[in-house]
Scaffold this motif. Structure first.
Motif, mmCIF file in Angstrom:
data_model
loop_
_atom_site.group_PDB
_atom_site.id
_atom_site.type_symbol
_atom_site.label_atom_id
_atom_site.label_comp_id
_atom_site.label_asym_id
_atom_site.label_seq_id
_atom_site.Cartn_x
_atom_site.Cartn_y
_atom_site.Cartn_z
ATOM 1 N N SER A 14 -6.098 5.220 -31.826
ATOM 2 C CA SER A 14 -5.898 6.583 -31.331
ATOM 3 C C SER A 14 -5.122 6.541 -30.025
ATOM 4 O O SER A 14 -5.393 5.728 -29.151
ATOM 5 C CB SER A 14 -7.238 7.271 -31.080
ATOM 6 N N MET A 15 -4.134 7.437 -29.907
ATOM 7 C CA MET A 15 -3.372 7.504 -28.661
ATOM 8 C C MET A 15 -4.036 8.424 -27.645
ATOM 9 O O MET A 15 -3.516 8.633 -26.563
ATOM 10 C CB MET A 15 -1.959 8.011 -28.938
ATOM 11 N N GLN A 16 -5.173 8.998 -28.033
ATOM 12 C CA GLN A 16 -5.825 9.994 -27.172
ATOM 13 C C GLN A 16 -4.862 11.137 -26.870
ATOM 14 O O GLN A 16 -4.694 11.566 -25.733
ATOM 15 C CB GLN A 16 -6.328 9.350 -25.874
ATOM 16 N N MET A 17 -4.223 11.602 -27.944
ATOM 17 C CA MET A 17 -3.366 12.786 -27.851
ATOM 18 C C MET A 17 -3.723 13.673 -29.033
ATOM 19 O O MET A 17 -3.862 13.172 -30.155
ATOM 20 C CB MET A 17 -1.889 12.404 -27.935
ATOM 21 N N TYR A 18 -3.866 14.972 -28.746
ATOM 22 C CA TYR A 18 -4.360 15.888 -29.769
ATOM 23 C C TYR A 18 -3.552 17.183 -29.760
ATOM 24 O O TYR A 18 -3.197 17.686 -28.689
ATOM 25 C CB TYR A 18 -5.833 16.244 -29.515
ATOM 26 N N ASP A 60 -15.010 13.285 -28.213
ATOM 27 C CA ASP A 60 -16.362 13.575 -28.715
ATOM 28 C C ASP A 60 -16.281 14.303 -30.053
ATOM 29 O O ASP A 60 -17.058 14.037 -30.971
ATOM 30 C CB ASP A 60 -17.127 14.490 -27.739
ATOM 31 N N VAL A 61 -15.333 15.235 -30.152
ATOM 32 C CA VAL A 61 -15.225 16.050 -31.362
ATOM 33 C C VAL A 61 -14.779 15.183 -32.535
ATOM 34 O O VAL A 61 -15.399 15.179 -33.587
ATOM 35 C CB VAL A 61 -14.214 17.217 -31.158
ATOM 36 N N VAL A 62 -13.674 14.413 -32.301
ATOM 37 C CA VAL A 62 -13.121 13.671 -33.437
ATOM 38 C C VAL A 62 -13.972 12.467 -33.843
ATOM 39 O O VAL A 62 -13.878 11.997 -34.969
ATOM 40 C CB VAL A 62 -11.658 13.223 -33.175
ATOM 41 N N THR A 63 -14.821 11.985 -32.946
ATOM 42 C CA THR A 63 -15.636 10.823 -33.314
ATOM 43 C C THR A 63 -17.026 11.220 -33.816
ATOM 44 O O THR A 63 -17.797 10.368 -34.262
ATOM 45 C CB THR A 63 -15.798 9.840 -32.127
ATOM 46 N N ASP A 118 -7.334 21.646 -38.129
ATOM 47 C CA ASP A 118 -7.869 22.150 -36.857
ATOM 48 C C ASP A 118 -7.405 21.261 -35.705
ATOM 49 O O ASP A 118 -7.093 21.755 -34.631
ATOM 50 C CB ASP A 118 -9.397 22.164 -36.904
ATOM 51 N N ILE A 119 -7.444 19.958 -35.935
ATOM 52 C CA ILE A 119 -7.028 19.007 -34.895
ATOM 53 C C ILE A 119 -6.089 17.976 -35.527
ATOM 54 O O ILE A 119 -6.397 17.432 -36.586
ATOM 55 C CB ILE A 119 -8.234 18.256 -34.287
ATOM 56 N N THR A 120 -4.961 17.725 -34.890
ATOM 57 C CA THR A 120 -4.129 16.585 -35.292
ATOM 58 C C THR A 120 -4.230 15.542 -34.189
ATOM 59 O O THR A 120 -3.948 15.837 -33.026
ATOM 60 C CB THR A 120 -2.670 17.006 -35.509
ATOM 61 N N GLU A 121 -4.687 14.362 -34.576
ATOM 62 C CA GLU A 121 -4.854 13.298 -33.596
ATOM 63 C C GLU A 121 -3.735 12.278 -33.798
ATOM 64 O O GLU A 121 -3.446 11.876 -34.926
ATOM 65 C CB GLU A 121 -6.217 12.617 -33.784
ATOM 66 N N MET A 122 -3.108 11.866 -32.712
ATOM 67 C CA MET A 122 -1.984 10.945 -32.836
ATOM 68 C C MET A 122 -2.448 9.494 -32.754
ATOM 69 O O MET A 122 -3.294 9.157 -31.925
ATOM 70 C CB MET A 122 -0.952 11.242 -31.755
ATOM 71 N N TYR A 123 -1.877 8.687 -33.630
ATOM 72 C CA TYR A 123 -2.219 7.269 -33.693
ATOM 73 C C TYR A 123 -0.980 6.414 -33.512
ATOM 74 O O TYR A 123 0.119 6.796 -33.900
ATOM 75 C CB TYR A 123 -2.840 6.934 -35.058
ATOM 76 N N ILE A 153 -9.698 17.405 -39.548
ATOM 77 C CA ILE A 153 -8.995 16.583 -38.568
ATOM 78 C C ILE A 153 -7.962 15.719 -39.274
ATOM 79 O O ILE A 153 -8.273 15.043 -40.253
ATOM 80 C CB ILE A 153 -9.982 15.713 -37.763
ATOM 81 N N CYS A 154 -6.725 15.810 -38.797
ATOM 82 C CA CYS A 154 -5.648 15.052 -39.422
ATOM 83 C C CYS A 154 -5.137 14.000 -38.459
ATOM 84 O O CYS A 154 -5.340 14.079 -37.255
ATOM 85 C CB CYS A 154 -4.488 15.973 -39.796
ATOM 86 N N ARG A 155 -4.456 13.060 -39.072
ATOM 87 C CA ARG A 155 -3.972 11.941 -38.288
ATOM 88 C C ARG A 155 -2.451 11.942 -38.359
ATOM 89 O O ARG A 155 -1.871 12.142 -39.414
ATOM 90 C CB ARG A 155 -4.574 10.693 -38.925
#
Lengths: 375, 352
Positions: free
Chosen positions: B166-170, B194-197, B156-161, B205-207
């Protein structure tokens, strides 16, 4: 009407694939940028650019004219290549024939005056002042003139004028010049006069259809009012390797009248959008102009470097013009030369000062490499 | 064009770019008096937003929405119609959605209430995915593998690290983003972080770990450090690549002129400068003048500032349009560089 079809054959390999007005100049610009910037800075917003010889680079460079703020709803810049008419293609046989074949283009705008320019020269000029002069003098044609050294006067179209600055005689490249007022190839015509005389010239089968050789003499013969507009300032025809090199070196002279840093008379060009220049810890730079995208690791002295040039460690470049994206290896020694666009100079090459400015070519490099191999 | 090429083009036309330019970093306030974070000058001729915006354009993203809040005049002036990024398009292109509401405090990137005020943009866009980013990451990052991974994993969400942070990019599906925006009052989520934490969330949620170069600019210290890092060829070459250019608003500056007496080492110099003094370990922006006998070391000089003759400037950040009078001496330190605010003058009597 900007004449940009010049072949510039005395620039040799520099104009093999592009017209003279498209030749790079001044570390960032192409020659035509000066005339186009003069137009936009003078408030001229309708420009026809007449192209013929190797127009590909020039056409794509000019594009829709946005670099010079000439992408206008009305007017703007229009590239005018030769075209075919019913059965035959009519090449532009001379400067006058080029404009004659585009009378329709001018007619669309129904102007009062037409400014005829050449895209071959480096100078800054306010054409608005010249037009004011033209109107004040109530002239049919005004020709911008500059004093040239007497010994060079035989290379130009030379005017004789009276005290009123009326032109009484005109001689194209005279053997023994009587005057040193040279035509700069900049004319303002009353539109009706231009149209009338271009039509007349077209009918004359013995004419070479050139402004300097045919149209101006005919106007003089018929006692039309021709006045000279004296221009003072920097003006240079960069038609030879030597003069192109000299004009680039002029920019390094602190007293040079051609100031590229004048914010009130910007010279616009298509910006390459490259990162800033990187000067390494070992680099040394003296009295030079260097554009963005360069990576300098060697010694640069009194030289002009265009965008994207790299100079390797231990190399020494002196009084040289290095055109865009040329790559100079390590331990290279070059002085008094022009290095053309995209050239790759291998490590250890030396090009020393000779009597004339050297325009490096791939053949020359090959030769040097061979000698090196033998030695 | 080959079939696979065509497929790739289409794939890339499936992503919306969303840049959150509302961030205010207290630690950068001296550079943010007249401008938003996104518009802080960097690397001599760029502004911070150029990096993420160019990365989007280089990934063939053709619709980019920018959500600014504070002091966005300079940002708007910089971006214009988007022409310099090839985003002045008839279809899609660059969109600018300044905040029209007074928002409460929130913790991260991608304010849902700000998006909600412009929900039409998301609903009208045909792109299947949305890439939500911050505006202050200096990087030359390829987003294509992120999209590939996102599609492949079906998250649903890929979060960039980057470096474990976290790079605060989704990256999300646009429809999923619209859902998050519309249900924000019920869920209590105000933004993406808020969602990912939220430990009770029910999403996949993927990284995505990014291993290339990236610098997040959130303080004067990190700004100065990232700037000085540019002087190492490894970092420079990672940021500035021919086929992945960082684009910016072009200026008609002439080439830089080195006059008699200039001595420049280990520095980055933008166009339009006139240098008569000594420059070492410094970043010099467009149209800066450095006077005769002046010495500039370990410093960042921004656009159109003038350093008078015989000045000594060491470890100082000089903002735009600053005039340093002849003979002024100013030194900061590596760990806390001295910052001269935009448009001010500094004279010999104001020595520090």
């Amino acid at each position: 009407m900007l004449l940009a079809g010049g072949k510039g054959s005395r620039l040799h390999s520099l104009t093999k694939n592009l017209a003279k007005p498209a030749v790079p100049f001044g570390g960032k610009y192409r020659i035509i940028d000066f005339t186009l910037s003069n137009c936009t800075n003078s408030g001229i917003d309708t420009v026809g650019v007449l192209t013929q010889y190797q127009p590909l680079v020039l056409n794509s460079y000019i594009g829709i004219g946005s670099a010079w703020d000439l992408d206008r709803r009305n007017g703007g810049v229009t590239v005018l290549p030769p075209y075919s008419e019913s059965s035959e293609v009519k090449w532009y046989n001379g400067t006058a024939s080029a404009i004659y074949q585009n009378l329709n283009f001018i007619m669309q705008y129904d102007p009062e005056y037409v400014l005829v320019l050449s895209g071959d020269h480096i100078y800054k000029m306010d054409y608005e002042r010249m037009l004011e002069y033209h109107i004040k003098k109530d002239a049919d044609v005004s020709i911008s003139v500059i004093e040239v050294p007497w010994e060079e006067a035989n290379r130009f179209g030379i005017m004789d004028t009276n005290e009123e600055m009326e032109i009484v005689n005109f001689a194209e490249k005279p053997d023994s010049p009587q005057n040193n007022l040279a035509s700069m190839g900049i004319y303002i015509f009353n539109w009706t006069v231009l149209k009338e005389y271009l039509e007349k010239d077209n009918e004359n089968s013995t004419s070479s259809h050139d402004f300097g050789k045919d149209v101006i003499p005919m106007l003089l013969k018929e006692n039309r009012r021709l006045v000279a507009y004296p221009f003072k300032g920097y003006w240079k025809d960069v038609g030879t390797v030597q003069s192109l090199w000299e004009a680039n070196m002029d920019l390094l002279d602190e007293t040079c009248e051609l100031n590229l840093f004048d914010y009130d008379w910007r010279i616009y060009s298509v910006n390459p959008n490259q990162p800033p220049q990187y000067i390494s810890p070992n680099a040394k730079i003296e009295e030079s102009l260097i554009n963005e995208g360069c990576i300098i690791e060697g010694d640069i002295e009194r030289s002009v470097l265009f965008q994207g040039v790299s100079v390797g460690k231990g190399s020494y470049i002196r009084e040289t013009v290095v055109m865009p994206n040329a790559h100079i290896g390590q331990n290279v020694f070059i002085e008094n030369a022009i290095i053309p666009t995209n050239m790759v100079i291998p490590d250890g090459i030396a090009v020393r000062k000779s009597d004339e400015i050297i325009l490096l070519t791939d053949e020359m490099l090959e030769e040097i490499m061979q000698i090196k191999r033998i030695v | 064009m080959t079939a696979s090429n065509k497929e790739e083009m289409k794939l890339n036309k499936r992503v919306l770019g969303v840049i959150d330019a509302t961030t205010y970093h207290e630690g950068l306030k001296e550079l943010m008096i007249h401008r938003s974070l996104a518009a802080i000058p960097f690397a001599g001729r760029y502004r911070l937003i150029d990096f993420v915006l160019s990365n989007m354009v280089n990934a063939n993203i053709e619709s980019v929405a920018i959500f600014p809040k504070f002091q966005y005049r300079s940002l708007m002036d910089h971006l214009g119609s988007g022409k310099d990024w090839d985003l002045n398009r008839k279809r899609d292109g660059l969109f600018f959605f300044p905040s029209s509401i007074i928002e409460g405090i929130r913790r991260g990137i991608g304010s849902f209430s700000h998006f909600a005020a412009n929900i039409d943009y998301f609903q009208r866009s045909k792109q299947e995915y949305a890439l939500i980013t911050n505006c202050y990451t200096v990087s030359n990052m390829d987003f294509k593998p992120v999209l590939d991974k996102h599609i492949q994993t079906g998250c649903d969400i890929t979060e960039m690290y980057h470096s474990g942070k976290s790079m605060q990019m989704y990256l999300v599906k646009t429809s999923f983003l619209i859902d998050l925006i519309q249900t924000r009052e019920k869920t209590g989520y105000t933004c993406m972080s808020d969602v990912v934490t939220d430990i009770y969330h029910t999403y996949r949620i993927c990284r995505y770990d990014y291993h290339g170069y990236a610098a997040m600019i959130d303080s004067i210290k990190s700004y100065f450090a990232a700037s000085m890092e540019l002087l190492t060829p490894e970092v420079w070459n990672k940021l500035f690549q021919k086929d992945h250019p960082i684009l910016t608003k072009v200026k008609d500056e002439p080439p830089t002129r080195y006059l008699k007496g200039a001595s420049v080492h280990h520095s980055i110099i933008a166009n339009g400068c006139q240098i008569e003094g000594v420059v070492e370990n410094s970043i010099i922006a467009r149209a800066v003048k450095i006077g005769r006998g002046a010495v500039v070391k370990n410093s960042i000089i921004m656009q159109k500032s003038q350093i008078g003759d015989h000045c000594v400037v060491d470890s100082v950040i000089i903002d735009k349009d600053v005039r340093i009078e002849t003979g002024t001496v100013m030194t900061g330190s590596n760990t806390s560089p001295y910052v001269i605010r935009k448009g001010t003058g500094q004279g010999a009597l104001m020595n520090i």
